[in-house]
Design an enzyme around this catalytic site. Structure first.
Site, PDB file in Angstrom:
ATOM      1  N   ASN A   1     -20.214 -43.668  50.438  1.00 53.84           N
ATOM      2  CA  ASN A   1     -20.571 -42.531  49.371  1.00 53.84           C
ATOM      3  C   ASN A   1     -19.640 -41.466  49.356  1.00 53.84           C
ATOM      4  O   ASN A   1     -20.132 -40.143  48.779  1.00 53.84           O
ATOM      5  CB  ASN A   1     -21.933 -42.035  49.424  1.00 53.84           C
ATOM      6  CG  ASN A   1     -22.844 -43.109  49.102  1.00 53.84           C
ATOM      7  OD1 ASN A   1     -22.468 -43.631  47.869  1.00 53.84           O
ATOM      8  ND2 ASN A   1     -23.979 -43.606  49.693  1.00 53.84           N
TER       9      ASN A   1
ATOM     10  N   ARG B   1     -21.390 -35.081  49.551  1.00 49.47           N
ATOM     11  CA  ARG B   1     -22.666 -35.731  49.362  1.00 49.47           C
ATOM     12  C   ARG B   1     -23.459 -35.349  50.984  1.00 49.47           C
ATOM     13  O   ARG B   1     -24.003 -36.005  51.658  1.00 49.47           O
ATOM     14  CB  ARG B   1     -22.809 -37.118  49.341  1.00 49.47           C
ATOM     15  CG  ARG B   1     -24.128 -37.541  48.752  1.00 49.47           C
ATOM     16  CD  ARG B   1     -24.485 -39.200  49.168  1.00 49.47           C
ATOM     17  NE  ARG B   1     -25.521 -39.412  48.332  1.00 49.47           N
ATOM     18  CZ  ARG B   1     -26.543 -40.558  48.670  1.00 49.47           C
ATOM     19  NH1 ARG B   1     -26.082 -41.372  49.658  1.00 49.47           N
ATOM     20  NH2 ARG B   1     -27.424 -40.740  48.022  1.00 49.47           N
TER      21      ARG B   1
ATOM     22  N   ASP C   1     -23.847 -46.916  39.735  1.00 51.34           N
ATOM     23  CA  ASP C   1     -25.018 -46.157  40.070  1.00 51.34           C
ATOM     24  C   ASP C   1     -25.826 -46.054  38.500  1.00 51.34           C
ATOM     25  O   ASP C   1     -26.672 -45.941  38.547  1.00 51.34           O
ATOM     26  CB  ASP C   1     -24.832 -45.004  40.613  1.00 51.34           C
ATOM     27  CG  ASP C   1     -24.862 -45.338  42.211  1.00 51.34           C
ATOM     28  OD1 ASP C   1     -24.943 -46.300  42.757  1.00 51.34           O
ATOM     29  OD2 ASP C   1     -24.647 -44.137  42.881  1.00 51.34           O
TER      30      ASP C   1
ATOM     31  N   TRP D   1     -17.777 -41.682  38.514  1.00 52.35           N
ATOM     32  CA  TRP D   1     -19.048 -41.919  39.218  1.00 52.35           C
ATOM     33  C   TRP D   1     -19.877 -42.360  37.841  1.00 52.35           C
ATOM     34  O   TRP D   1     -19.903 -41.441  37.150  1.00 52.35           O
ATOM     35  CB  TRP D   1     -19.628 -40.946  40.031  1.00 52.35           C
ATOM     36  CG  TRP D   1     -20.950 -41.120  40.425  1.00 52.35           C
ATOM     37  CD1 TRP D   1     -21.393 -42.277  41.435  1.00 52.35           C
ATOM     38  CD2 TRP D   1     -22.122 -40.826  39.890  1.00 52.35           C
ATOM     39  NE1 TRP D   1     -22.664 -42.366  41.379  1.00 52.35           N
ATOM     40  CE2 TRP D   1     -23.377 -41.472  40.406  1.00 52.35           C
ATOM     41  CE3 TRP D   1     -22.499 -40.003  38.901  1.00 52.35           C
ATOM     42  CZ2 TRP D   1     -24.529 -41.031  40.115  1.00 52.35           C
ATOM     43  CZ3 TRP D   1     -23.807 -39.459  38.528  1.00 52.35           C
ATOM     44  CH2 TRP D   1     -24.960 -40.189  39.116  1.00 52.35           C
TER      45      TRP D   1
ATOM     46  N   LYS E   1     -25.997 -54.313  51.723  1.00 49.52           N
ATOM     47  CA  LYS E   1     -25.274 -53.462  50.947  1.00 49.52           C
ATOM     48  C   LYS E   1     -24.447 -52.442  51.926  1.00 49.52           C
ATOM     49  O   LYS E   1     -25.198 -51.650  52.529  1.00 49.52           O
ATOM     50  CB  LYS E   1     -26.553 -52.839  50.295  1.00 49.52           C
ATOM     51  CG  LYS E   1     -25.828 -51.837  49.017  1.00 49.52           C
ATOM     52  CD  LYS E   1     -26.893 -51.442  48.081  1.00 49.52           C
ATOM     53  CE  LYS E   1     -26.450 -50.168  47.391  1.00 49.52           C
ATOM     54  NZ  LYS E   1     -27.505 -49.757  46.782  1.00 49.52           N
ATOM     55  N   TRP E   2     -23.199 -52.758  51.800  1.00 46.43           N
ATOM     56  CA  TRP E   2     -22.413 -51.590  52.597  1.00 46.43           C
ATOM     57  C   TRP E   2     -21.961 -50.534  51.714  1.00 46.43           C
ATOM     58  O   TRP E   2     -21.067 -51.110  50.842  1.00 46.43           O
ATOM     59  CB  TRP E   2     -21.308 -52.596  53.132  1.00 46.43           C
ATOM     60  CG  TRP E   2     -20.016 -51.666  53.729  1.00 46.43           C
ATOM     61  CD1 TRP E   2     -19.565 -50.675  53.793  1.00 46.43           C
ATOM     62  CD2 TRP E   2     -19.272 -52.249  54.985  1.00 46.43           C
ATOM     63  NE1 TRP E   2     -18.712 -50.364  54.667  1.00 46.43           N
ATOM     64  CE2 TRP E   2     -18.285 -51.284  55.195  1.00 46.43           C
ATOM     65  CE3 TRP E   2     -19.236 -53.618  55.815  1.00 46.43           C
ATOM     66  CZ2 TRP E   2     -17.534 -51.535  56.389  1.00 46.43           C
ATOM     67  CZ3 TRP E   2     -18.379 -53.696  56.793  1.00 46.43           C
ATOM     68  CH2 TRP E   2     -17.635 -52.702  56.862  1.00 46.43           C
ATOM     69  N   ASP E   3     -22.484 -49.504  51.835  1.00 41.84           N
ATOM     70  CA  ASP E   3     -22.227 -48.373  51.022  1.00 41.84           C
ATOM     71  C   ASP E   3     -21.153 -47.556  51.463  1.00 41.84           C
ATOM     72  O   ASP E   3     -20.608 -47.402  52.863  1.00 41.84           O
ATOM     73  CB  ASP E   3     -23.419 -47.649  50.928  1.00 41.84           C
ATOM     74  CG  ASP E   3     -23.539 -46.943  49.390  1.00 41.84           C
ATOM     75  OD1 ASP E   3     -22.594 -46.695  48.819  1.00 41.84           O
ATOM     76  OD2 ASP E   3     -24.449 -46.615  48.704  1.00 41.84           O
TER      77      ASP E   3
END
Ligand code: GLA
EC number: 3.2.1.22
Length: 741
Positions: A481, A444, A549, A200, A477-479
């Site tokens: 996580n 998360r 990110d 990440w 925006k297709w996240d």
């Protein structure tokens, strides 16, 4: 005619403009890999190229054929357990527990063009591109298992796309323990494996290692392709550079668990395997069922890594990305995430939107936090309806206000997720991926929805559809996580639990398929905590992807440079954010931040409502500049000039050149400034050697060959805008190169 078949020897020669890929039926229907590399003439057969030498102590095919030894030949799609001890391309467990198969060549067919795969992202034919597909049929007579090996030749991009399809015509179920998409046996191992690794916020850093005896691989079992290892891999000769030498590229059109493996055997041949990771996979093939693997992309050039990147970029734009996006300039957006995080209301957002309009920005994207009661990352995933505390008039009314300003409107979703604190969890606790009666691992503070179940996908599709309708949405925006843990589905029987990771990805594709069909004008950007699912499967549906990110300009140099080896710059979402940077605390100039982000799908990710007048003017000028050169930045041919992965990494430079070599933009970035530095010349690439150019509107003009071969002398006053800044850390310098008419 890219596909040549010799009917006598069953030699299959796939030719592209510059490459040949050859395989041939050997004895007993075994397919032998003959050659892949620079183009050679078509011949009926290639005895010279077959690696087939009698080896002591190697098992023979039969008593009568001591010199046919499966371990000692290059194969096309190898089985396991019958004398070839290298890792196989597939393995099938049968009703009696045996894993031994005997898939023999049966027949072939050649088709014009290329059909898309059903349910999987795949390449397709552009009618004008001379594409042909070869399908080779193999069969195992004992269990009536058929295998189709499919090869599509894209001659003008020097690409071959492979996949395999298993069909069970028998009366008993069999289990596929592994089913890779492509195998390539190369005759030697004098290669270096070039992979793109990280984590990440540090995705796709180039790692180059010589092959060694034994197995080396990169893979994922995280349920996504992952930021740790990207499925794109190259094999290059040790002497191969950006501009010269042999290099193979391999990638997989898939977003889940993958494997890229190279096995160097006892005689220093190399077996490449690419496909769904056999770990965490199996598939029950009932009678009459079939299993289609994802497609693997294979490409080769003798002209270095930059050429490979360019042919792949050209290939994806013509044969993987929806035609509409091929050259569609991507809107300049402002995203509120780093500006507000979860702490916003309509007025705060509209202030940003109004400022965006004033600065010339084209789209406002509302990121995480607009739904349920999501004030932090513990809640509300799955409840895709507006938070009335933040947007009391509803999401539709808010979208109207943004549209009313003359901006496009985009929204963030994380469709595959569920929070325990959500109405969705209250209604469907079993939709959360977990093993009954066991602990479920949070990531998360959230959990993953069981997308292997069609009813889950259906539910989310309807919810999202309603929001898209209400907002007349322009962009999503297709996240995604977190990774998948406790991969188990209550929708599957015990013997199919290992199907879950692949079925999950099929569910993701199903949702993409539905939404992109129903809303063809919505632009999708994929994201997975930044670049955690930056792969070709996503590219098929979402032509751009949030690259990382990490928005720090210096970190982004490596991330974007590494990414450029396997993916076009139009795919890389790249934004200017505030300083000190959120991820690194680093201070860089607004100019350098933009100079980095320009080489991608450009935007801003900071609170532009709080800019000083000077900053606002600078951003307005950046936006205007980018609009003028956006097409060149996003779709120009990319040339890498100086690698941040080489030497001490203090300098990076690259450039884009338009199709007719009239305009180019090069940028050089330095990290730390050095006193009394050595002289500097910029050696540009991709220009027309016989044309004259000006650099940064210089009064002097230069032939392209001079700029490329002798270089341009750069001193600190060369660029009038530079002055003393050229001595500073993180200084970037842009070279606008224009033809003289
Ligand atoms: C992920 C994304 C970010 C942002 C946040 C929102 O981390 O990569 O860009 O959307 O989620 O929670």
């Amino acid at each position: 005619m890219p596909i040549h078949v010799d009917e006598t020897h069953h030699t299959f020669h796939l030719q592209t403009d510059h490459t040949s890929y050859i395989f041939q039926e050997l004895a007993h229907g075994v397919l032998g890999q003959v050659y892949y590399g620079r183009k050679i003439h078509v011949e009926p057969s290639y005895d010279n190229l077959l690696t087939r030498e009698l080896k002591n102590s190697t098992p023979a095919y039969s008593l009568a054929e001591p010199d046919f030894q499966l371990d000692a030949i290059k194969q096309e799609y190898a089985a396991t357990g019958t004398g070839d001890f290298r890792r196989p391309a597939y393995q099938v467990t049968q009703a009696n527990g045996s894993r031994i198969t005997d898939l023999q060549y049966d027949h072939y067919e050649v088709l014009q063009g290329k059909q898309r795969l059903k349910g999987l992202p795949s390449t397709f034919e552009d009618a004008s591109d001379d594409v042909e597909t070869l399908i080779v049929h193999l069969t195992d007579a004992l269990i009536q298992l058929d295998l189709e090996l499919s090869y599509t030749v894209f001659p003008h991009q020097d690409v071959i796309v492979r996949s395999a399809n298993f069909k069970n015509h028998g009366v008993k179920a069999v289990t596929l323990d592994s089913a890779l998409s492509a195998q390539l046996d190369l005759p030697d191992s004098r290669y270096e494996m070039i992979q793109f690794s990280g984590t990440w916020a540090r995705e796709r850093h180039l790692v180059r290692t010589p092959l060694r005896s034994g197995i080396q691989s990169i893979d994922s079992i995280r349920g996504t392709s992952s930021p740790q290892q990207n499925p794109f891999m190259m094999l290059a000769r040790p002497e191969t550079t950006e501009d010269t030498g042999d290099v193979f590229g391999f990638n997989l059109i898939y977003s889940g668990n993958f494997l890229d493996q190279v096995e160097v055997d006892q005689w220093a041949t190399s077996r490449v395997l690419v496909g769904i990771n056999p770990s965490e996979f199996s598939w029950c093939l009932a009678p009459d069922d079939e299993f289609q693997t994802p497609e693997a992309v294979l490409s080769y050039t003798a002209s270095g890594m930059n050429q490979l990147s360019q042919q792949l970029a050209d290939f994806y734009s013509k044969h993987l990305v929806a035609a509409k996006y091929r050259r569609m300039e991507r809107p300049i957006l402002v995203n509120n995430w780093e500006a507000t995080y979860f702490d916003f209301n309509a007025e705060k957002l509209l202030k940003i939107a109004r400022k965006a309009k004033d600065l010339g920005i084209e789209m406002f994207v509302l990121d995480d936090g607009w739904f349920g009661h999501r004030d932090d990352d513990h809640t509300s995933l799955g409840d895709w309806f507006v938070d009335p505390k933040k947007l009391p008039d509803g999401i539709g009314a808010f979208a109207d206000q943004v549209h009313g300003l003359g901006l496009q409107f985009g929204l963030w979703f994380e469709p595959e997720m569920i929070s325990v604190d959500s109405q969705l969890y209250q209604a469907h606790p079993d939709w959360l991926i977990h093993v009954p009666k066991r602990r479920a691992t949070p990531g998360r503070n959230q959990f993953v929805l069981d997308f292997s179940r069609p009813e889950v996908v259906d539910y989310i599709a309807k919810l999202m559809g309603k929001v898209i309708d209400d907002t007349k949405l322009d962009y999503i925006k297709w996240d995604m996580n977190r990774y998948i843990t406790e991969a188990y589905s209550e929708g599957l029987p015990a013997n199919r639990q290992l199907e879950m990771p692949h079925r999950y990805i099929l569910g993701v594709y199903q949702l993409y398929e539905r939404l992109t069909k129903a809303y063809p004008d919505v632009l999708f950007e994929s994201c997975a905590s930044g670049g955690g699912r930056f792969d070709l499967g996503m590219m098929y549906y979402a032509p751009q992807a949030w690259a990382s990110d990490d928005t720090d300009a210096v970190e982004r140099m490596k991330i974007q440079y590494g990414t450029s080896y396997g993916y076009p710059q139009s795919m890389m979402g790249a934004h200017v954010s505030a300083v000190p940077n959120e991820q690194t605390g680093r201070m860089t100039s607004l100019e350098t931040r933009a100079n980095v982000a320009f080489y991608g799908a450009f935007g801003y990710e900071l609170d532009i409502s709080k800019l000083s007048g000077e900053e606002a003017d600078e951003i307005r000028a950046q936006v205007e500049f980018y609009k003028r050169y956006r097409s060149l930045y996003q779709f120009g041919k990319l040339y890498r000039l100086t690698s941040p992965f080489e030497d001490d990494g203090n300098v990076m430079s690259w450039m884009v050149v338009d199709d007719d070599q009239r305009h180019a933009i090069a940028t050089r970035y330095q990290l730390l400034s050095r006193p009394n530095a050595p002289y500097l010349r910029m050696f540009f690439k991709g220009l027309d050697p016989d044309q004259r150019y000006r650099v940064n509107n210089s009064s002097k003009t230069y032939y392209g060959d001079e700029l490329m071969n002798a270089g341009l002398f750069v001193n600190k006053i060369f660029d009038e805008t530079a002055t003393e800044k050229s001595l500073a850390d993180f200084y970037s310098q842009r070279f606008m190169i224009d033809i003289v008419d």
